[in-house]
Every structure is written in C-alpha cells, then in structure tokens.
Scaffold this motif. Structure first.
Motif, PDB file in Angstrom:
ATOM      1  N   VAL A   1       0.820  -1.208   0.000  1.00 51.40           N
ATOM      2  CA  VAL A   1       0.000   0.000   0.000  1.00 51.40           C
ATOM      3  C   VAL A   1       0.854   1.259   0.000  1.00 51.40           C
ATOM      4  O   VAL A   1       0.647   2.173  -0.806  1.00 51.40           O
ATOM      5  CB  VAL A   1      -0.952   0.004   1.218  1.00 51.40           C
ATOM      6  CG1 VAL A   1      -1.782   1.285   1.246  1.00 51.40           C
ATOM      7  CG2 VAL A   1      -1.850  -1.220   1.179  1.00 51.40           C
ATOM      8  N   GLN A   2       1.832   1.322   0.893  1.00 53.30           N
ATOM      9  CA  GLN A   2       2.580   2.559   1.091  1.00 53.30           C
ATOM     10  C   GLN A   2       3.934   2.590   0.393  1.00 53.30           C
ATOM     11  O   GLN A   2       4.748   3.448   0.691  1.00 53.30           O
ATOM     12  CB  GLN A   2       2.804   2.788   2.607  1.00 53.30           C
ATOM     13  CG  GLN A   2       1.527   3.093   3.365  1.00 53.30           C
ATOM     14  CD  GLN A   2       1.822   3.480   4.796  1.00 53.30           C
ATOM     15  OE1 GLN A   2       2.839   3.083   5.343  1.00 53.30           O
ATOM     16  NE2 GLN A   2       0.921   4.244   5.401  1.00 53.30           N
ATOM     17  N   ASN A   3       4.168   1.698  -0.541  1.00 53.71           N
ATOM     18  CA  ASN A   3       5.487   1.646  -1.152  1.00 53.71           C
ATOM     19  C   ASN A   3       5.812   2.928  -1.924  1.00 53.71           C
ATOM     20  O   ASN A   3       6.904   3.480  -1.808  1.00 53.71           O
ATOM     21  CB  ASN A   3       5.579   0.439  -2.089  1.00 53.71           C
ATOM     22  CG  ASN A   3       7.008   0.104  -2.433  1.00 53.71           C
ATOM     23  OD1 ASN A   3       7.801  -0.250  -1.559  1.00 53.71           O
ATOM     24  ND2 ASN A   3       7.365   0.246  -3.710  1.00 53.71           N
ATOM     25  N   ARG A   4       4.861   3.439  -2.735  1.00 55.61           N
ATOM     26  CA  ARG A   4       5.112   4.662  -3.501  1.00 55.61           C
ATOM     27  C   ARG A   4       5.303   5.855  -2.574  1.00 55.61           C
ATOM     28  O   ARG A   4       6.211   6.666  -2.785  1.00 55.61           O
ATOM     29  CB  ARG A   4       3.955   4.910  -4.477  1.00 55.61           C
ATOM     30  CG  ARG A   4       4.097   6.211  -5.239  1.00 55.61           C
ATOM     31  CD  ARG A   4       3.027   6.334  -6.298  1.00 55.61           C
ATOM     32  NE  ARG A   4       3.280   5.446  -7.411  1.00 55.61           N
ATOM     33  CZ  ARG A   4       4.098   5.726  -8.432  1.00 55.61           C
ATOM     34  NH1 ARG A   4       4.763   6.861  -8.456  1.00 55.61           N
ATOM     35  NH2 ARG A   4       4.264   4.872  -9.407  1.00 55.61           N
ATOM     36  N   GLU A   5       4.442   6.003  -1.561  1.00 58.26           N
ATOM     37  CA  GLU A   5       4.574   7.115  -0.632  1.00 58.26           C
ATOM     38  C   GLU A   5       5.919   7.073   0.094  1.00 58.26           C
ATOM     39  O   GLU A   5       6.551   8.115   0.324  1.00 58.26           O
ATOM     40  CB  GLU A   5       3.433   7.093   0.392  1.00 58.26           C
ATOM     41  CG  GLU A   5       2.063   7.422  -0.170  1.00 58.26           C
ATOM     42  CD  GLU A   5       1.426   6.261  -0.896  1.00 58.26           C
ATOM     43  OE1 GLU A   5       2.054   5.173  -0.955  1.00 58.26           O
ATOM     44  OE2 GLU A   5       0.311   6.423  -1.418  1.00 58.26           O
ATOM     45  N   PHE A   6       6.339   5.873   0.426  1.00 52.32           N
ATOM     46  CA  PHE A   6       7.620   5.705   1.117  1.00 52.32           C
ATOM     47  C   PHE A   6       8.785   6.159   0.233  1.00 52.32           C
ATOM     48  O   PHE A   6       9.647   6.946   0.664  1.00 52.32           O
ATOM     49  CB  PHE A   6       7.762   4.227   1.505  1.00 52.32           C
ATOM     50  CG  PHE A   6       9.135   3.824   1.973  1.00 52.32           C
ATOM     51  CD1 PHE A   6       9.629   4.254   3.192  1.00 52.32           C
ATOM     52  CD2 PHE A   6       9.939   3.008   1.187  1.00 52.32           C
ATOM     53  CE1 PHE A   6      10.896   3.874   3.622  1.00 52.32           C
ATOM     54  CE2 PHE A   6      11.197   2.627   1.603  1.00 52.32           C
ATOM     55  CZ  PHE A   6      11.677   3.071   2.828  1.00 52.32           C
ATOM     56  N   LEU A   7       8.807   5.712  -1.018  1.00 48.58           N
ATOM     57  CA  LEU A   7       9.895   6.077  -1.918  1.00 48.58           C
ATOM     58  C   LEU A   7       9.861   7.565  -2.259  1.00 48.58           C
ATOM     59  O   LEU A   7      10.905   8.213  -2.381  1.00 48.58           O
ATOM     60  CB  LEU A   7       9.828   5.231  -3.187  1.00 48.58           C
ATOM     61  CG  LEU A   7      10.108   3.729  -2.996  1.00 48.58           C
ATOM     62  CD1 LEU A   7       9.894   2.980  -4.308  1.00 48.58           C
ATOM     63  CD2 LEU A   7      11.511   3.495  -2.482  1.00 48.58           C
ATOM     64  N   GLU A   8       8.678   8.117  -2.434  1.00 50.23           N
ATOM     65  CA  GLU A   8       8.568   9.549  -2.721  1.00 50.23           C
ATOM     66  C   GLU A   8       9.053  10.387  -1.539  1.00 50.23           C
ATOM     67  O   GLU A   8       9.705  11.418  -1.724  1.00 50.23           O
ATOM     68  CB  GLU A   8       7.124   9.902  -3.071  1.00 50.23           C
ATOM     69  CG  GLU A   8       6.678   9.392  -4.430  1.00 50.23           C
ATOM     70  CD  GLU A   8       5.224   9.699  -4.713  1.00 50.23           C
ATOM     71  OE1 GLU A   8       4.510  10.124  -3.766  1.00 50.23           O
ATOM     72  OE2 GLU A   8       4.777   9.506  -5.872  1.00 50.23           O
ATOM     73  N   ALA A   9       8.723   9.952  -0.324  1.00 45.48           N
ATOM     74  CA  ALA A   9       9.189  10.682   0.865  1.00 45.48           C
ATOM     75  C   ALA A   9      10.705  10.654   0.969  1.00 45.48           C
ATOM     76  O   ALA A   9      11.335  11.675   1.282  1.00 45.48           O
ATOM     77  CB  ALA A   9       8.549  10.078   2.115  1.00 45.48           C
ATOM     78  N   LEU A  10      11.304   9.500   0.679  1.00 44.26           N
ATOM     79  CA  LEU A  10      12.768   9.414   0.721  1.00 44.26           C
ATOM     80  C   LEU A  10      13.400  10.251  -0.386  1.00 44.26           C
ATOM     81  O   LEU A  10      14.426  10.914  -0.173  1.00 44.26           O
ATOM     82  CB  LEU A  10      13.203   7.952   0.581  1.00 44.26           C
ATOM     83  CG  LEU A  10      12.982   7.047   1.799  1.00 44.26           C
ATOM     84  CD1 LEU A  10      13.351   5.603   1.468  1.00 44.26           C
ATOM     85  CD2 LEU A  10      13.799   7.529   2.991  1.00 44.26           C
ATOM     86  N   ALA A  11      12.797  10.229  -1.568  1.00 41.12           N
ATOM     87  CA  ALA A  11      13.331  11.034  -2.673  1.00 41.12           C
ATOM     88  C   ALA A  11      13.245  12.519  -2.345  1.00 41.12           C
ATOM     89  O   ALA A  11      14.170  13.290  -2.639  1.00 41.12           O
ATOM     90  CB  ALA A  11      12.583  10.715  -3.963  1.00 41.12           C
ATOM     91  N   SER A  12      12.134  12.926  -1.736  1.00 45.63           N
ATOM     92  CA  SER A  12      11.983  14.334  -1.345  1.00 45.63           C
ATOM     93  C   SER A  12      13.010  14.727  -0.293  1.00 45.63           C
ATOM     94  O   SER A  12      13.622  15.806  -0.373  1.00 45.63           O
ATOM     95  CB  SER A  12      10.565  14.562  -0.823  1.00 45.63           C
ATOM     96  OG  SER A  12      10.424  15.869  -0.323  1.00 45.63           O
ATOM     97  N   ALA A  13      13.219  13.867   0.704  1.00 46.76           N
ATOM     98  CA  ALA A  13      14.209  14.159   1.737  1.00 46.76           C
ATOM     99  C   ALA A  13      15.618  14.207   1.155  1.00 46.76           C
ATOM    100  O   ALA A  13      16.434  15.052   1.542  1.00 46.76           O
ATOM    101  CB  ALA A  13      14.131  13.105   2.844  1.00 46.76           C
ATOM    102  N   LEU A  14      15.917  13.308   0.199  1.00 48.75           N
ATOM    103  CA  LEU A  14      17.242  13.303  -0.425  1.00 48.75           C
ATOM    104  C   LEU A  14      17.452  14.552  -1.278  1.00 48.75           C
ATOM    105  O   LEU A  14      18.549  15.130  -1.294  1.00 48.75           O
ATOM    106  CB  LEU A  14      17.395  12.046  -1.282  1.00 48.75           C
ATOM    107  CG  LEU A  14      18.742  11.863  -1.990  1.00 48.75           C
ATOM    108  CD1 LEU A  14      19.862  11.695  -0.973  1.00 48.75           C
ATOM    109  CD2 LEU A  14      18.702  10.658  -2.930  1.00 48.75           C
ATOM    110  N   THR A  15      16.402  15.006  -1.968  1.00 48.18           N
ATOM    111  CA  THR A  15      16.511  16.209  -2.791  1.00 48.18           C
ATOM    112  C   THR A  15      16.853  17.429  -1.942  1.00 48.18           C
ATOM    113  O   THR A  15      17.627  18.297  -2.365  1.00 48.18           O
ATOM    114  CB  THR A  15      15.200  16.444  -3.552  1.00 48.18           C
ATOM    115  OG1 THR A  15      14.897  15.294  -4.353  1.00 48.18           O
ATOM    116  CG2 THR A  15      15.285  17.670  -4.441  1.00 48.18           C
ATOM    117  N   GLY A  16      16.304  17.472  -0.747  1.00 48.62           N
ATOM    118  CA  GLY A  16      16.612  18.587   0.145  1.00 48.62           C
ATOM    119  C   GLY A  16      18.033  18.576   0.676  1.00 48.62           C
ATOM    120  O   GLY A  16      18.487  19.583   1.234  1.00 48.62           O
TER     121      GLY A  16
END
Length: 723
Positions: A488-503
């Motif tokens: 269920v939360q796989n996409r949200e999890f990866l997007e959150a990590l990508a957003s944190a890494l971008t910052g």
C-alpha cells in the motif's frame, strides 16, 4: 642551631638516668637483663644525638631534642629509603622499647620527639608495609603514668603516632566522596601523600565515571597538566613492587580507563611488575587483570602478559567458580589463543550452563565473538534464554548480540524474530536511528523482519523531514538489499525518501549520492533531481578517481543498465565508463554435467552467456514457447523462429535469499527483472539442493525445473514499475 654544650649536657643526663635505672633493678636478677638492654640502647641513642639538628631549649630547663618530619609516614619512609639501607646504630636502636624515668617526683620523657621506636623481628620485606603490632611507638609527651597503661605486646602504631607525624590514611571511596574533580584528588595528594598511590587513581576513575563525557575530557586535560600528577606517577612506580597484587591490578585498570598513554614509563613498569608477580594471581585477580587487558593495545609487555595469562588460565580453568570471571577471562585471551584452550573454556562454560543468569546468557554472545569461537551448542542455549527474556532488554545489549551473531556467522531465525517483534511492538519508545541500526544488522545477517520494516515505512512517510543524509542512505540500502515492498505505502515511502534526499543535495557527498541512487534503481524507482545531480560530468569524474573506484564503477554500470532496461525517462542517457573486470564466478560443474545428460549431448546449452554488461548467465537454453522442445544453437531456423523461448538457468546459493525463505534479495530480484525484460524465462537451481543429490536424482530434479511452468519466487518489487 643548638650549641655543643647543650648536647654534651643532655648526654650526661642520659648516662645518669641509665646508671640509676641499672642500680635500682640490680637486686632483681630477673630484671637485670632488661636493664642491661635498656642501658645499651640509651648509650647507642646518645651516639646519634650529635647528628640531630633540631635540639631546642625549653623553659623548664631541660634540653629536649625534637625531630620534625614534615608529612612523615613510616610507610612512605620505607618506600623512599629502603634501597639506601639502615645504619647499624639505627638497627640496634629498633631492637627494644625506649623507656623514660621519673626525676624529682615529676615524670618526664626524654627521647625522640614524634619518632616511633619498634622492634623488627624479621627482615623488612619490600611487599609488606605494616609494622609489628607487638611493639609500640612512644611520642614525646608520654608520661610514666601513661607508659604504665601501654600494652607493649598489643599496641598498634595507629594509636600512638600523632597526627603531626603521620597523615590520616584515606581510602579511594572517601576521596571520591569528598572530591568533585580529578584536580581535587591531585590537590589532596599534594598536601599529604599517603600510601598507596592506587587510592588516588581509583578515586579519579570513580569521579570520571560519574561526570559527563565533555566534562570528563576537560578534566583529563587538567589532570595531565597538574603539578602533582608526575609526582603521583613516580610514587606509583616506586610502590609497584611492594603494593598488594590486587591493588596493583586495580590501579592499572583505572590508569588505562583514565586515558593515560599506554607507552608511558609508569604503565610499562606496572605491566612488567605484574608479569613478575603473576604467580600471586587468584580468581579475583584473574578477573581484574582480564578486564584491564581487554582494553589495552598490543605491545611487547601486553602480549607477554596475555601469554602468561593464557598459561595461568589453562592451569586454573576448572577451579574458576564465578561465571563472570570465566566470561571476562574468555573475552581477554583473544582470537589468536590456541584452539585447545578455547575448547577447554567452552567445555567449562557448558558445564556451568545451569548456573547462567539472564545477564550471563546475554553476555556470552559478545564473549564468544571476542575469542572468535563459534560454539553452536552454547549459542543455541543462550539464544533460548534471550528469546524468553527479550522484553526489557537494553538497546546496547540487543545490538551487541546481533553484532556478535554477525561476527560469528551465526543465524538463528527464532532469536532474530523475537528481537524484531519486540522492537516492532515497542516501536514508539525507540528513536529512528536506533531502529535503523537494528535493520542494518538484520540486513548483514540476511534476515528480513516485515513487521518492523513496515512500521519504519509508515514513520518515514509521515515524517520525512526528520531524516538526515546518513539515515536516508542507510534506509535505502536496507530496503533495496532485502527487497522489501509494502503493497500500500510503497510509492509514498519512496517519494518521501526522494523528497528528503533532494533537500540534502547541496551538502551530500558524491559517494553517498551514488549509494542512494543505486538503491533507488534496484527498487525500480528513478527520482529526477538526484539522478540529474549524479550524472553531471564533475560528479562522475570524482567517483572514477577517488574513494573505492572499483565499487563505484560497478554501481555506475548498474545505474546504466537500469536506466536502459527499466521503464525510466533516461533511456537515452549513457554514462561513459571503463569496462568491468572479468567475472570471477564459474558455472557449477555438476550442473553442467546434469544438463549434458539431460539434453543428450546436443548443442542446446551455452555456458556463461553475457546478455548485458552486468548480467551474466550460468547457462542459456533455447526452447519452444511451451518449453517442451529444445533447439540447438546451430539451428539457424530455430533461432529465427517466432515460437522460440530463451531460458536462463541460474545456479544460486542460499545467500541470494533472505534467511530461511524463498524471498530473493535485491540483486537477484533486479537480475530476474532485467532478464524478463530481455525476453528470458529464468530457471533458478538451488546449489545447496543440487549438491546433495546423486547424479540420476539431480537430472530428474533439473528436468522438473526446466520443463515445468513452476512460478518463480518473485515479489511485486521485481515486476512492478513505479515510474
């Protein structure tokens, strides 16, 4: 300075007193010998008076010599002057008690002021500093009436010596209570040094343990610069040979813990003295010595002492009564100890297993790892205790257990599951970095805890801003390596990590960025900003010229392959890279023989076929789409047929799966995904199953794998595109 006339007058008075005493006791034959001895001592004492420079005239008209010793301690005096020896007259003086008499009805005592006089019945031993309690010390102000009350056979030196002569002894516990810093202890020492010097080092270590790390570091700097520190070190070196052995070991342990350099003369002197006196080692001393040696760096004296300890342990192992002593000794003997000694200690531990407490069982993992001895029986028994009592176990203990299992290559699914379930159940009490630490250790052990990993995914999706670069890279590594996907939360999890890494791109290192993007690609996810940053020419050049270049090149090849084969927007991007070194892996010889018999010698299989830069097959077979007929590689018509199916046969070890499961880890899952994209049907042959089969059974086993439609153990992560 007093005149010689005063000295001469006093000597005449002493002679008269002695004559009077001799005449008064001559009628008693039993007292005659004592009188003669007394007279002889007085005469000998009178010969010493000219050496005194402390004669003073008192108002009463008597010339009384007073020997002033600043901070004088009989024990310190012996320490400082033992090597110089005693003068003969002093030796005779110490044979009997000096007694005064009553003159003109008034009792007066004439003798050495504040100087103790005792009888030494044996040669002074440099390791015993206590005086014989059968004899007393008489001070200047003692009257005849007071002397009558003194028991010359049971009087302690502590009762008679005045405070002016001997400083009050202090214990390390009292010092630690009264002092608030290491400098306070050294100030106390500089005012009145007492024996033994170990008390001061022990007190400083107790104080250092109860203060914060920053304050401890500052206090140590003040300790090294204190004027009395060198004096204390010199006293410790003088006392090393005469100090009690356990006190010497306690001192060494405290000195090492205080951070005093190991190559100093004091530490090396203590190590050498401990070697010379190792025969005095009992079980308690074994424990103290082992505790000190565990934290010390190898050097000649440490290695020699550890070798002596091993010999001593080999002789006394069956006499050790305390489990803690046994464990600290096992931890100390080191990885290079003889196997026979390790086995003997293991047998001793198994013998005492019924007496193990919960703490002993928890500690045994670290002990076995320290001596590099993989005792499966002992580890299994201790694992049961840990599993049953995991709730409430401290973080450091759990981490130590997992680290020891990793070092010993010990895998126990029940133990790992109990720890993971406990952390997942009490998830709210743990910090994110603590949970990440658990998962990193589970990853090295090949264990995938789905419940705990799902909990962390939820936390990351809700609070991505709380993660730093190190946390992001670690989480990505664990989830990509264990190939964990949340439905269920796989996409949200990866997007959150990508957003944190971008910052974090403005301060992330090149290698950390490569590791993060490599993990994203393994999970079939391609964040734009991190990839655009990574493929810049200056970043690529830095990765190819610094750090672990071989590992960087391999990860960049993986990135190239993923960008081309997976459904990404970077198919046209190609990073120019040097070629990979030739693969060191070889196809399984038994599998090659099995395929030869199965295919009846036809040119139907090909070894080590490289389908892509980083994808190497063990064997390739060409079959029809129904996988009922095998085609030869030399058959051109078959090669161009539309109904041909390419089959990739991989012989895989257990390490490509998660512990005791059929769940493929990240590299295998990525390889299966890419082979499927290239049109291969993948057949996995388990090496550990194949090697235990006879040839005929092995042929049957492989035939079922190749000619059946058995589903591969894949997960959504191996097939699903998240782009």
């Amino acid at each position: 300075m007093d005149s010689p006339q005063h000295v001469l007058s006093f000597r005449k008075k002493l002679t008269c007193i002695a004559s009077w005493v001799f005449e008064s006791v001559s009628v008693d034959s039993k007292m005659n010998n004592k009188a003669r001895s007394l007279l002889w001592n007085i005469r000998q004492f009178s010969t010493l008076l000219p050496r005194s420079r402390a004669l003073r005239i008192y108002h009463l008209g008597f010339c009384r010599p007073e020997v002033i010793h600043s901070k004088w301690d009989p024990r310190n005096h012996l320490l400082n002057t033992f090597d110089e020896g005693l003068q003969p007259s002093v030796r005779y003086l110490f044979q009997d008690i000096f007694i005064s008499k009553s003159v003109d009805g008034c009792t007066q005592t004439k003798g050495i002021s504040h100087a103790g006089v005792c009888k030494l019945e044996r040669i002074l031993c440099p390791r015993r500093l206590s005086f014989d309690t059968k004899h007393s010390f008489v001070s200047d102000g003692t009257s005849d009436h007071d002397l009558m009350k003194i028991n010359f056979h049971h009087t302690s030196s502590e009762d008679v010596l005045t405070k002016k002569v001997r400083p009050t002894p202090v214990t390390y516990k009292k010092l630690a209570q009264e002092c608030n810093s290491l400098s306070d202890v050294l100030d106390t020492f500089s005012k009145a040094p007492t024996f033994p010097g170990s008390n001061y080092f022990l007190a400083m270590w107790i104080i250092a343990k109860r203060i914060s790390e920053d304050k401890r570091r500052f206090e140590k700097q003040l300790m090294f610069s204190h004027l009395a520190f060198n004096q204390l070190c010199e006293q410790m070196m003088r006392e090393a040979k005469i100090m009690r052995y356990d006190h010497l070991l306690f001192s060494l342990n405290a000195i090492v813990k205080l951070g005093i350099p190991q190559n100093t003369l004091m530490v090396q002197t203590m190590l050498r003295t401990i070697q010379e006196r190792i025969g005095e080692c009992d079980e308690r001393c074994l424990s103290i010595l082992s505790t000190a040696l565990v934290t010390m760096e190898p050097c000649m004296n440490v290695n020699a002492l550890r070798a002596g300890l091993r010999i001593l342990v080999d002789q006394q192992v069956w006499n050790i009564k305390h489990i803690f002593t046994l464990q600290i000794v096992m931890k100390c003997i080191g990885k290079d100890a003889p196997f026979a000694l390790k086995k003997k200690l293991e047998m001793k531990a198994l013998k005492e297993l019924d007496r193990f407490s919960i703490l002993n069982s928890q500690h045994m993992f670290e002990v076995l790892a320290a001596m590099d001895h993989r005792s499966v029986v002992l580890l299994n028994e201790c694992s049961k205790v840990v599993t049953d009592n995991v709730h409430g176990c401290p973080f450091k203990v759990l981490i130590s257990i997992l680290q020891s299992c990793r070092d010993l290559r010990y895998q126990n699914e029940d133990l790992f599951s109990s720890i993971a379930d406990y952390v997942a159940t009490t998830f709210d009490i743990w910090k994110v970095k603590q949970v990440i630490f658990f998962l990193l250790l589970f990853e090295t052990l090949g264990f995938r805890p789905p419940g705990l990993m799902d909990k962390l995914m939820e936390r990351v999706a809700q609070e991505p801003g709380s993660l730093n670069v190190k946390n992001i890279v670690s989480i990505l590594h664990v989830y990509s390596s264990l190939n964990h996907v949340h439905k269920v939360q796989n996409r949200e999890f990866l997007e959150a990590l990508a957003s944190a890494l971008t910052g974090c791109l403005h301060h992330i290192s090149s290698e950390s960025l490569l590791n993060a993007v490599h993990s994203f690609c393994m999970m079939n996810y391609f964040p734009l900003a991190p990839i655009n940053q990574l493929i810049k020419e200056n970043i690529i050049n830095e990765l190819l010229t610094s750090g672990d270049t071989e590992k960087n090149i391999h990860k960049l090849h993986v990135l190239n392959t993923c960008l081309k084969l997976d459904e990404s927007t970077y198919k046209s991007v190609h990073i120019p890279l040097p070629p990979l070194p030739p693969s060191a892996s070889h196809p399984n010889e038994k599998l090659a023989e099995v395929l030869g018999r199965l295919l009846e010698g036809k040119d139907a299989s090909r070894e080590m076929c490289s389908c892509h830069i980083i994808i190497t097959l063990h064997f390739e077979i060409r079959m029809d789409t129904n996988r009922t007929q095998v085609f030869s590689f030399s058959d051109v018509d078959a090669s161009s047929a539309t109904n041909m199916q390419r089959v990739a046969v991989l012989c895989v070890p257990k390490s490509v799966y998660c512990l005791n499961s059929s769940h493929p880890r990240g590299l295998l899952a990525m390889k299966i995904r890419h082979l499927n994209v290239m049109g291969f049907h993948v057949v996995l042959i388990h090496h550990w199953e194949l090697k235990k089969l006879q040839m005929q059974d092995a042929v049957t086993f492989v035939r079922k794998k190749i000619y059946s439609d058995e589903a591969l153990p894949t997960t959504d992560a191996t097939m699903e595109s998240l782009d």
